[in-house]
Design a protein around this motif. Structure first.
Motif, PDB file in Angstrom:
ATOM      1  N   ARG A  66     -30.163  -4.144   3.329  1.00  0.00           N
ATOM      2  CA  ARG A  66     -30.348  -5.221   4.321  1.00  0.00           C
ATOM      3  C   ARG A  66     -29.004  -5.654   4.916  1.00  0.00           C
ATOM      4  N   GLU A  67     -28.012  -5.828   4.056  1.00  0.00           N
ATOM      5  CA  GLU A  67     -26.676  -6.222   4.507  1.00  0.00           C
ATOM      6  C   GLU A  67     -26.070  -5.142   5.415  1.00  0.00           C
ATOM      7  N   TYR A  68     -26.240  -3.896   5.023  1.00  0.00           N
ATOM      8  CA  TYR A  68     -25.727  -2.772   5.818  1.00  0.00           C
ATOM      9  C   TYR A  68     -26.361  -2.747   7.207  1.00  0.00           C
ATOM     10  N   ILE A  69     -27.667  -2.943   7.272  1.00  0.00           N
ATOM     11  CA  ILE A  69     -28.365  -2.926   8.558  1.00  0.00           C
ATOM     12  C   ILE A  69     -27.864  -4.055   9.452  1.00  0.00           C
ATOM     13  N   ILE A  70     -27.713  -5.251   8.892  1.00  0.00           N
ATOM     14  CA  ILE A  70     -27.229  -6.380   9.697  1.00  0.00           C
ATOM     15  C   ILE A  70     -25.812  -6.110  10.197  1.00  0.00           C
ATOM     16  N   GLU A  71     -24.952  -5.546   9.354  1.00  0.00           N
ATOM     17  CA  GLU A  71     -23.590  -5.216   9.795  1.00  0.00           C
ATOM     18  C   GLU A  71     -23.611  -4.233  10.960  1.00  0.00           C
ATOM     19  N   ARG A  72     -24.450  -3.221  10.876  1.00  0.00           N
ATOM     20  CA  ARG A  72     -24.539  -2.229  11.963  1.00  0.00           C
ATOM     21  C   ARG A  72     -25.051  -2.885  13.243  1.00  0.00           C
ATOM     22  N   LYS A  73     -26.047  -3.759  13.104  1.00  0.00           N
ATOM     23  CA  LYS A  73     -26.571  -4.475  14.267  1.00  0.00           C
ATOM     24  C   LYS A  73     -25.488  -5.336  14.902  1.00  0.00           C
ATOM     25  N   LEU A  74     -24.701  -6.012  14.070  1.00  0.00           N
ATOM     26  CA  LEU A  74     -23.662  -6.896  14.608  1.00  0.00           C
ATOM     27  C   LEU A  74     -22.541  -6.107  15.278  1.00  0.00           C
ATOM     28  N   GLU A  75     -22.224  -4.928  14.761  1.00  0.00           N
ATOM     29  CA  GLU A  75     -21.225  -4.083  15.434  1.00  0.00           C
ATOM     30  C   GLU A  75     -21.741  -3.648  16.801  1.00  0.00           C
ATOM     31  N   THR A  76     -23.012  -3.303  16.874  1.00  0.00           N
ATOM     32  CA  THR A  76     -23.628  -2.956  18.153  1.00  0.00           C
ATOM     33  C   THR A  76     -23.633  -4.158  19.080  1.00  0.00           C
ATOM     34  N   ALA A  77     -23.901  -5.331  18.520  1.00  0.00           N
ATOM     35  CA  ALA A  77     -23.911  -6.567  19.311  1.00  0.00           C
ATOM     36  C   ALA A  77     -22.550  -6.813  19.950  1.00  0.00           C
ATOM     37  N   LYS A  78     -21.483  -6.592  19.209  1.00  0.00           N
ATOM     38  CA  LYS A  78     -20.146  -6.799  19.777  1.00  0.00           C
ATOM     39  C   LYS A  78     -19.932  -5.896  20.990  1.00  0.00           C
ATOM     40  N   ALA A  79     -20.341  -4.653  20.883  1.00  0.00           N
ATOM     41  CA  ALA A  79     -20.184  -3.728  22.007  1.00  0.00           C
ATOM     42  C   ALA A  79     -21.015  -4.189  23.198  1.00  0.00           C
ATOM     43  N   MET A  80     -22.224  -4.638  22.951  1.00  0.00           N
ATOM     44  CA  MET A  80     -23.093  -5.107  24.030  1.00  0.00           C
ATOM     45  C   MET A  80     -22.526  -6.362  24.689  1.00  0.00           C
ATOM     46  N   LEU A  81     -21.960  -7.259  23.875  1.00  0.00           N
ATOM     47  CA  LEU A  81     -21.400  -8.503  24.416  1.00  0.00           C
ATOM     48  C   LEU A  81     -20.143  -8.243  25.243  1.00  0.00           C
ATOM     49  N   ARG A  82     -19.427  -7.167  24.938  1.00  0.00           N
ATOM     50  CA  ARG A  82     -18.260  -6.810  25.755  1.00  0.00           C
ATOM     51  C   ARG A  82     -18.696  -6.261  27.101  1.00  0.00           C
ATOM     52  N   TYR A  88     -31.115 -17.106  14.751  1.00  0.00           N
ATOM     53  CA  TYR A  88     -30.743 -16.319  13.566  1.00  0.00           C
ATOM     54  C   TYR A  88     -29.626 -15.339  13.916  1.00  0.00           C
ATOM     55  N   PHE A  89     -29.702 -14.741  15.088  1.00  0.00           N
ATOM     56  CA  PHE A  89     -28.638 -13.842  15.541  1.00  0.00           C
ATOM     57  C   PHE A  89     -27.300 -14.582  15.598  1.00  0.00           C
ATOM     58  N   ILE A  90     -27.300 -15.758  16.182  1.00  0.00           N
ATOM     59  CA  ILE A  90     -26.075 -16.556  16.301  1.00  0.00           C
ATOM     60  C   ILE A  90     -25.542 -16.898  14.909  1.00  0.00           C
ATOM     61  N   THR A  91     -26.424 -17.281  14.003  1.00  0.00           N
ATOM     62  CA  THR A  91     -26.022 -17.612  12.630  1.00  0.00           C
ATOM     63  C   THR A  91     -25.373 -16.413  11.941  1.00  0.00           C
ATOM     64  N   CYS A  92     -26.001 -15.248  12.041  1.00  0.00           N
ATOM     65  CA  CYS A  92     -25.455 -14.036  11.415  1.00  0.00           C
ATOM     66  C   CYS A  92     -24.105 -13.668  12.033  1.00  0.00           C
ATOM     67  N   PHE A  93     -24.011 -13.750  13.343  1.00  0.00           N
ATOM     68  CA  PHE A  93     -22.780 -13.392  14.047  1.00  0.00           C
ATOM     69  C   PHE A  93     -21.646 -14.327  13.637  1.00  0.00           C
ATOM     70  N   ARG A  94     -21.923 -15.624  13.633  1.00  0.00           N
ATOM     71  CA  ARG A  94     -20.901 -16.608  13.257  1.00  0.00           C
ATOM     72  C   ARG A  94     -20.459 -16.412  11.809  1.00  0.00           C
TER      73      ARG A  94
END
Length: 85
Positions: free
Chosen positions: A29-45, A64-70
């Motif tokens: 679960r932690e691994y999946i969230i980390e991968r999602k957040l790395e993808t999120a950074k690229a999308m936000l750029r 929840y996305f904002i909480t995980c990202f922060r």
């Protein structure tokens, strides 16, 4: 028979989770969230806003996305996009 079959599924799920953690060093679960957040950074750029990113990556809510990202990066997705987008 169905209940016993479900028990077998949970046992396999538990076994696979432990095996994943043993080899990767963190829970699936932690691994999946980390991968999602790395993808999120690229999308936000790029030109994606945080609402679109949260939806696209399958977070249950924008909050929840904002909480995980922060929690992961110490800033909100909006702040990240403003700095690096």
């Amino acid at each position: 028979a169905l209940v016993r079959g479900l028990g077998d599924v949970y046992k396999r799920q538990d076994y696979l989770s432990k095996l994943f953690k043993k080899h990767v060093g963190k829970p699936l679960r932690e691994y999946i969230i980390e991968r999602k957040l790395e993808t999120a950074k690229a999308m936000l750029r790029g030109e994606c806003d945080q609402k679109m990113v949260a939806y696209y990556l399958g977070f249950c809510s924008q909050a929840y996305f904002i909480t995980c990202f922060r929690k992961a990066y110490g800033i909100t997705p909006h702040q990240y996009a403003a700095r690096f987008g």
